[in-house]
Enzyme design. Structure first.
Site, PDB file in Angstrom:
ATOM      1  N   GLY A   1      -3.165  -0.482   9.283  1.00 14.11           N
ATOM      2  CA  GLY A   1      -4.280  -1.338   8.910  1.00 14.11           C
ATOM      3  C   GLY A   1      -5.107  -1.721  10.122  1.00 14.11           C
ATOM      4  O   GLY A   1      -4.647  -1.620  11.261  1.00 14.11           O
TER       5      GLY A   1
ATOM      6  N   HIS B   1      -5.128   0.564  -4.671  1.00 10.58           N
ATOM      7  CA  HIS B   1      -5.044   1.655  -3.701  1.00 10.58           C
ATOM      8  C   HIS B   1      -4.280   2.741  -4.425  1.00 10.58           C
ATOM      9  O   HIS B   1      -3.147   2.505  -4.844  1.00 10.58           O
ATOM     10  CB  HIS B   1      -4.088   1.257  -2.567  1.00 10.58           C
ATOM     11  CG  HIS B   1      -4.670   0.581  -1.400  1.00 10.58           C
ATOM     12  ND1 HIS B   1      -5.081   1.237  -0.286  1.00 10.58           N
ATOM     13  CD2 HIS B   1      -4.868  -0.729  -1.148  1.00 10.58           C
ATOM     14  CE1 HIS B   1      -5.498   0.373   0.610  1.00 10.58           C
ATOM     15  NE2 HIS B   1      -5.389  -0.822   0.126  1.00 10.58           N
TER      16      HIS B   1
ATOM     17  N   ASP C   1     -10.975  -3.755   3.617  1.00 13.51           N
ATOM     18  CA  ASP C   1      -9.532  -3.531   3.744  1.00 13.51           C
ATOM     19  C   ASP C   1      -9.031  -4.113   5.071  1.00 13.51           C
ATOM     20  O   ASP C   1      -8.207  -3.523   5.775  1.00 13.51           O
ATOM     21  CB  ASP C   1      -9.143  -2.054   3.606  1.00 13.51           C
ATOM     22  CG  ASP C   1      -7.664  -1.895   3.209  1.00 13.51           C
ATOM     23  OD1 ASP C   1      -6.971  -2.915   3.091  1.00 13.51           O
ATOM     24  OD2 ASP C   1      -7.219  -0.753   3.028  1.00 13.51           O
TER      25      ASP C   1
ATOM     26  N   HIS D   1     -11.720  -6.885  -0.620  1.00 12.43           N
ATOM     27  CA  HIS D   1     -10.413  -6.364  -0.241  1.00 12.43           C
ATOM     28  C   HIS D   1     -10.005  -6.872   1.137  1.00 12.43           C
ATOM     29  O   HIS D   1     -10.093  -6.159   2.134  1.00 12.43           O
ATOM     30  CB  HIS D   1     -10.563  -4.833  -0.237  1.00 12.43           C
ATOM     31  CG  HIS D   1      -9.289  -4.084  -0.151  1.00 12.43           C
ATOM     32  ND1 HIS D   1      -9.238  -2.730  -0.336  1.00 12.43           N
ATOM     33  CD2 HIS D   1      -8.034  -4.461   0.104  1.00 12.43           C
ATOM     34  CE1 HIS D   1      -8.003  -2.314  -0.200  1.00 12.43           C
ATOM     35  NE2 HIS D   1      -7.255  -3.343   0.071  1.00 12.43           N
TER      36      HIS D   1
ATOM     37  N   HIS E   1      -2.959  -7.418  12.245  1.00  9.62           N
ATOM     38  CA  HIS E   1      -1.614  -7.257  12.805  1.00  9.62           C
ATOM     39  C   HIS E   1      -1.597  -7.751  14.240  1.00  9.62           C
ATOM     40  O   HIS E   1      -2.566  -7.566  14.972  1.00  9.62           O
ATOM     41  CB  HIS E   1      -1.180  -5.786  12.793  1.00  9.62           C
ATOM     42  CG  HIS E   1      -0.953  -5.247  11.417  1.00  9.62           C
ATOM     43  ND1 HIS E   1       0.046  -5.715  10.606  1.00  9.62           N
ATOM     44  CD2 HIS E   1      -1.610  -4.308  10.710  1.00  9.62           C
ATOM     45  CE1 HIS E   1       0.005  -5.076   9.446  1.00  9.62           C
ATOM     46  NE2 HIS E   1      -1.003  -4.223   9.475  1.00  9.62           N
TER      47      HIS E   1
HETATM   48 ZN   LIG Z   1      -5.482  -2.905   1.029  1.00 10.53          ZN
END
Ligand SMILES: [Zn+2]
Lengths: 309, 459
Positions: free
Chosen positions: B325, B180, B306, B58, B310
């Site tokens: 995130g 998700h 995950d 992921h 950014h």
């Molecule tokens: Zn994700």
């Protein structure tokens, strides 16, 4: 006091001290010349990222009456709308050498973030649903003015608690000053969790209206209706508004309060808004000495006596 | 050219033993395993445990479109540094996923780990029109995911499940629908976990039930259709309980959890630092403990990053406006090793020491029953996710001659501190700023070639 971000940061002694300081500033406001030299040479920026004419005007007047220079920075006209990050905006303002930034923002927590990005004092003038500390102070001041103290007073906060920074700050301030708070709202307008809140809850205004000392009504936003939070303005008024009938059941010396701007005929019936127990204009008036006290505490170089008296 | 990883212990799904490993950079295979091997290049693995490389189920890569946040190359280097030899890259755009996969393959050619492209389930990733599932599967795709909050429409989800079951039968290999889970309507506007902390902070919350409603639906539809459903980054106690029961009932369901959901609570958000804004949100200690239970009893099959890069610009905004995130590939193993595997001195809490200088410290202490062995942790990071990703033929394999040479050498005692400015990805949005980690990948070998040597990424 370095910053004023939340009521939670203040002890009850801090709150009392601010209220007492506000008393002394209120006294200066009865003079012919209302201006005192306390903050001469200091620059206060009013950084309002969300419109609020009332709060901005109140801070503006308070700062000017302390002889500070005031700069208005309104976000609409700024580069923030062009995608500049909040941090860049604040660093730009700070680089101009300002002493205090009064921040109003539609996002909860923004003033706390701002405080990390500037050396200037940061005063929260309302952030999202989170806090509005000077409102809580002026509300406390108004109640104290009428009752001498908040100790043992029973205060109902009625309406949209969840979306209200006023409610979150008032609960903290009122309970720290010894009052008992009951929240009155349908479950849809209460925060999802009240864990840790020193309050009781009622879903029925009629049950509490006759034994409270203060009936505080929060502004309802009509768009909440489309979010299925309540069925209609008519039903809201019937269940949670201060109607003429309900006002009759309030204690004769109870206070009727509202942070403004008020939806007449919704939170308060028009006749009730003009009831002599309504202290809405006293709240507005208290804003000036309270904000003078807050600016003085965060920026003032010394004692009240040497700077003001 | 041959490379020997020398002086370490070997750990794979068959157990632990000592030995050197000699890999062949030309065939990409393990040439020899045993004592005192020699080769063209010798990597010192003394004191290390050599395991199959990690597989991330992921990863979000910001390229194409947000290269300032990250590129495929930078992400793969972060992955190699974190011990990964393969990452499954989530779709970024709607549209022609086959063309996207071709682009990704081109970008992945020089990457420091294998780039495995996930397919989309619907064309525009909006749960409206089926993506060319068969063509994607023919192209080699095993895992299909629309990213975001999951497929909202029940009937569309049913059809996608049914169609995948048919393809699976005709291709003779497993195909997985991954998502998700979040009921978009119930979670609407939420920027953190809904509960006592969000109520205090005046931030709109996502209730745990928004995730659980969709987990419940997907379990129901897996039962109806027989489809393999993989639950990405589960975060609630209710999800763990439902997945446990569904697995006990024999459904072909798998689940993953991220390192941050195993450690941090929603109190992390109290300072309004957008670094703590992730999706699903950090939840309460009760949920964190349930996730750890899920690891302990096998309800959760894999740890996935995950990883979501950014720029600072996207994070230095008010909490509700900031992007959600966290980057995770470089710190995931080390954080979990530090918290769950490292032996603390009598009475000491290893996390307590690790977070002394950390920026975010709302971490749940690890109880004795939740401690993991290194083998258990590596299973969750390597061969178990390899199985779900459909790459078990080349990743997470046994360490024996003739097998693909995808390996990492872990130094379990190396102490290092996380400094966001040292991260290899362009993005710096880590939740682990200031942690003192114990354990780090010293070398990583992908397809017989060195991608990480003594902690330095090799190009
Ligand atoms: Zn994700």
């Amino acid at each position: 006091m370095r910053n004023l971000l939340t009521i939670a940061d203040l002890s009850s002694d801090d709150l009392q001290e601010l209220l007492q300081l506000a008393d002394r500033f209120a006294e200066t406001q009865t003079r012919d010349v209302k201006k005192v030299p306390a903050l001469r040479g200091k620059t206060v920026v009013l950084a309002f990222f969300e419109d609020s004419t009332r709060t901005r005007t109140s801070f503006d007047l308070a700062a000017r009456r302390l002889s500070a220079d005031v700069v208005n920075f309104s976000a609409g006209a700024s580069s923030l709308s062009k995608g500049e990050s909040l941090r860049d905006t604040i660093e730009t303002i700070s680089a101009m050498g300002v002493d205090a930034i009064v921040v109003r923002h539609r996002s909860s927590g923004a003033p706390q973030q701002v405080a990390q990005w500037t050396d200037a004092a940061v005063i929260n003038a309302g952030d999202g649903w989170h806090q509005h500390p000077t409102q809580a102070l002026l509300d406390s001041y108004t109640i104290r003015q009428r009752f001498g103290s908040l100790e043992g007073r029973r205060i109902a906060l009625c309406g949209d608690i969840n979306h209200s920074r006023v409610a979150r700050s008032d609960v903290d301030a009122f309970t720290k000053l010894g009052a008992e708070v009951v929240l009155v709202a349908p479950p849809t307008l209460l925060p999802p969790s009240l864990e840790g809140w020193p309050v009781s809850v009622s879903h029925d205004l009629d049950q509490v209206v006759s034994d409270i000392d203060v009936a505080y009504f929060l502004r309802i936003q009509q768009e909440r209706m489309t979010d299925a939070l309540f069925p209609s303005v008519r039903e809201y008024r019937a269940h949670f508004g201060l109607t003429v009938d309900r006002a009759k059941r309030l204690k004769p010396d109870a206070l009727i309060m509202h942070p403004g701007p008020m939806n007449r005929g919704v939170e308060l019936d028009p006749a009730v808004a003009d009831d002599e127990r309504a202290v809405v204009l006293d709240q507005v008036a208290a804003g000036i000495p309270i904000r003078m006290a807050v600016l003085f505490q965060t920026l003032g170089p010394g004692q009240f006596e040497s700077e003001v008296a | 050219m041959t490379v020997v990883l020398k002086g370490g212990r070997l750990l794979d799904a068959s157990g632990e033993r000592s030995g050197d490993v000699c890999v062949d950079g030309v065939t990409g295979q393990i040439q020899d395993v045993g004592p005192d091997l020699s080769g063209d290049v010798v990597l010192d693995a003394s004191g290390c445990v050599i395991t199959p490389g990690f597989v991330d189920l992921h990863t979000d890569v910001a390229e194409p479109g947000r290269e300032a946040a990250d590129t495929v190359q930078a992400t793969s280097e972060a992955a190699a540094a974190g011990g990964y030899t393969a990452i499954v890259v989530m779709p970024r755009n709607g549209g022609d996923r086959l063309a996207d996969l071709a682009d990704l393959e081109a970008l992945g050619r020089s990457a420091a780990c294998e780039i495995v492209g996930a397919g989309t389930v619907s064309i525009a990733r909006d749960g409206q029109v089926l993506a060319p599932l068969g063509e994607l599967a023919d192209h080699g795709v095993s895992l299909f995911c629309d990213v975001g909050v999951g497929i909202q429409d029940d009937l569309f989800m049913r059809r996608a499940c049914e169609y995948l079951v048919g393809l699976e039968a005709s291709l003779g290999r497993p195909l997985v629908l991954a998502q998700h889970c979040s009921s978009a309507a119930l979670a609407a506007g939420g920027v953190m976990h809904e509960g006592a902390v969000s109520s205090r902070l005046g931030l709109p919350g996502c209730p745990a039930e928004a995730e659980e409603l969709m987990v419940m639906r997907d379990i129901t539809l897996s039962r109806l259709t027989g489809a393999r459903v993989h639950f990405q980054s589960i975060s609630t106690a209710g999800s763990v309980a439902m997945i446990r029961a569904a697995k006990a009932g024999g459904l072909p369901i798998t689940a993953e959890v991220t390192p941050h959901h195993l450690l941090f609570t929603d109190e992390s958000c109290a300072g309004f630092d957008p670094a703590t804004k992730v999706q699903p949100p950090l939840r309460t200690a009760e949920n964190v403990l349930a996730l750890r239970d899920g690891l302990a009893d096998g309800t959760i099959d894999a740890i996935a990053s995950d990883h979501r890069p950014h720029t600072d610009d996207a994070k230095e905004r008010p909490f509700d406006e900031a992007s959600s995130g966290a980057v995770s590939l470089e710190t995931g193993f080390a954080a979990l090793h530090t918290a769950f595997v490292v032996d603390a001195d009598e009475g000491a809490d290893p996390i307590g020491t690790a977070i002394e200088g950390a920026q975010h410290r709302a971490v749940v202490p690890v109880a004795a029953e939740h401690r993991r062995s290194l083998a258990e942790l590596v299973a969750l990071l390597s061969w178990q996710p390899a199985e779900i990703a459909g790459v078990a033929d080349r990743h997470g394999c046994l360490i024996e001659p003739g097998r693909p040479a995808n390996l990492t050498a872990i130094d379990q005692t190396l102490q290092w501190s996380v400094d966001r400015s040292d991260l290899r990805s362009n993005a710096r949005n880590t939740l682990f700023q200031g942690w003192t980690m114990t354990g780090r990948n010293r070398h990583t070998v992908k397809n017989g070639k060195i991608t990480l040597e003594n902690g330095q990424v090799q190009r």
